[in-house]
Design an enzyme around this catalytic site. Structure first.
Site, PDB file in Angstrom:
ATOM      1  N   GLU A  49       0.836  -1.220   0.000  1.00 29.92           N
ATOM      2  CA  GLU A  49       0.000   0.000   0.000  1.00 29.92           C
ATOM      3  C   GLU A  49       0.867   1.265   0.000  1.00 29.92           C
ATOM      4  O   GLU A  49       0.514   2.245  -0.650  1.00 29.92           O
ATOM      5  CB  GLU A  49      -0.965   0.002   1.194  1.00 29.92           C
ATOM      6  CG  GLU A  49      -2.004  -1.129   1.175  1.00 29.92           C
ATOM      7  CD  GLU A  49      -2.816  -1.249  -0.106  1.00 29.92           C
ATOM      8  OE1 GLU A  49      -2.967  -0.259  -0.855  1.00 29.92           O
ATOM      9  OE2 GLU A  49      -3.307  -2.366  -0.386  1.00 29.92           O
ATOM     10  N   HIS A  67       1.736   1.906  -3.481  1.00 34.10           N
ATOM     11  CA  HIS A  67       0.659   2.613  -4.201  1.00 34.10           C
ATOM     12  C   HIS A  67       0.679   4.118  -3.900  1.00 34.10           C
ATOM     13  O   HIS A  67       0.448   4.917  -4.790  1.00 34.10           O
ATOM     14  CB  HIS A  67      -0.719   2.063  -3.814  1.00 34.10           C
ATOM     15  CG  HIS A  67      -1.081   0.775  -4.494  1.00 34.10           C
ATOM     16  ND1 HIS A  67      -0.834   0.529  -5.828  1.00 34.10           N
ATOM     17  CD2 HIS A  67      -1.716  -0.336  -4.022  1.00 34.10           C
ATOM     18  CE1 HIS A  67      -1.283  -0.688  -6.135  1.00 34.10           C
ATOM     19  NE2 HIS A  67      -1.811  -1.238  -5.064  1.00 34.10           N
ATOM     20  N   CYS A  70      10.404  -5.973  -6.735  1.00 31.92           N
ATOM     21  CA  CYS A  70      11.272  -6.504  -7.787  1.00 31.92           C
ATOM     22  C   CYS A  70      12.164  -5.346  -8.260  1.00 31.92           C
ATOM     23  O   CYS A  70      11.867  -4.175  -7.966  1.00 31.92           O
ATOM     24  CB  CYS A  70      10.435  -7.090  -8.921  1.00 31.92           C
ATOM     25  SG  CYS A  70       9.645  -5.833  -9.963  1.00 31.92           S
ATOM     26  N   CYS A  89      10.251  -2.429  -9.998  1.00 30.58           N
ATOM     27  CA  CYS A  89       9.437  -1.616  -9.081  1.00 30.58           C
ATOM     28  C   CYS A  89      10.319  -0.811  -8.121  1.00 30.58           C
ATOM     29  O   CYS A  89       9.995   0.317  -7.777  1.00 30.58           O
ATOM     30  CB  CYS A  89       8.472  -2.491  -8.298  1.00 30.58           C
ATOM     31  SG  CYS A  89       7.144  -3.156  -9.331  1.00 30.58           S
TER      32      CYS A  89
END
Ligand SMILES: [Zn+2]
Ligand SMILES: [Zn+2]
Length: 181
Positions: free
Chosen positions: A132, A135, A166, A169
């Site tokens: 989260e 995000h 990863c 990201c």
């Protein structure tokens, strides 16, 4: 946009058992200090008596009250959350307000009729928290099933992934945090 810290706002419970380990993990992943607030009661307006669940997006707004410039604010709720059109959510986040909330309700083994497992519970909570917060930094879902940004539709999805980003990201995270790698 400069981020200064991650603020954790627990609701109803103080979550003291997971506090040290979650703090350490979040600080090492995001390179930001983590500050815990005192637990806060949940206003009854967030509760849907028909569904016996709490509305996730309610918390995103409530958490704005805790927010200072440069903060990412994460709420932790011991109860079940939902969003309209979904049976339940593990968490919700907004990249606009930089607030997020996670529910620990379905992260306990006991929810699935299994014996409690503390280290599994902490790992699951870490995964949902990192996801989260990802995000809030503008990251979307990742196709890599081991990446923390992979979408979790069930606890099996959560258990399959790690609590790390990863490489693709993590580059996005570092860019959002203004860290040169
Ligand atoms: Zn997600
Ligand atoms: Zn990824």
């Amino acid at each position: 946009m400069f981020y200064k810290r991650i603020v954790i706002q627990p609701y109803e419970k103080d979550f003291s058992s997971i506090k040290p380990i979650l703090t350490e993990r979040l600080e090492s992943i995001f390179f930001l200090p983590v500050l815990w607030k005192k637990p806060k009661p949940i206003p009854s307006t967030a509760f849907n008596p028909e569904r016996q669940q709490f509305l996730g997006s309610f918390f995103l707004e409530d958490l704005l009250k805790e927010k200072q410039p440069g903060d990412i604010v994460l709420g932790i709720v011991p109860y079940d959350l939902y969003e309209p059109g979904l049976n339940f959510v593990f968490g919700v986040a907004s990249s606009l307000t930089k607030t997020a909330v996670i529910s620990t309700y379905r992260l306990h083994n006991s929810f699935y009729g299994l014996p409690e497992d503390f280290s599994l519970f902490v790992d699951r909570t870490t995964k949902e928290a990192v996801h989260e917060i990802g995000h809030t930094l503008g990251l979307g879902h990742c196709p890599n099933p081991e990446c923390v940004m992979h979408f979790s539709n069930s606890i099996q999805d959560t258990d399959r992934k790690s609590y790390y980003f990863c490489p693709v990201c993590y580059e996005k995270v570092k860019k959002a945090l203004g860290i040169n790698s």
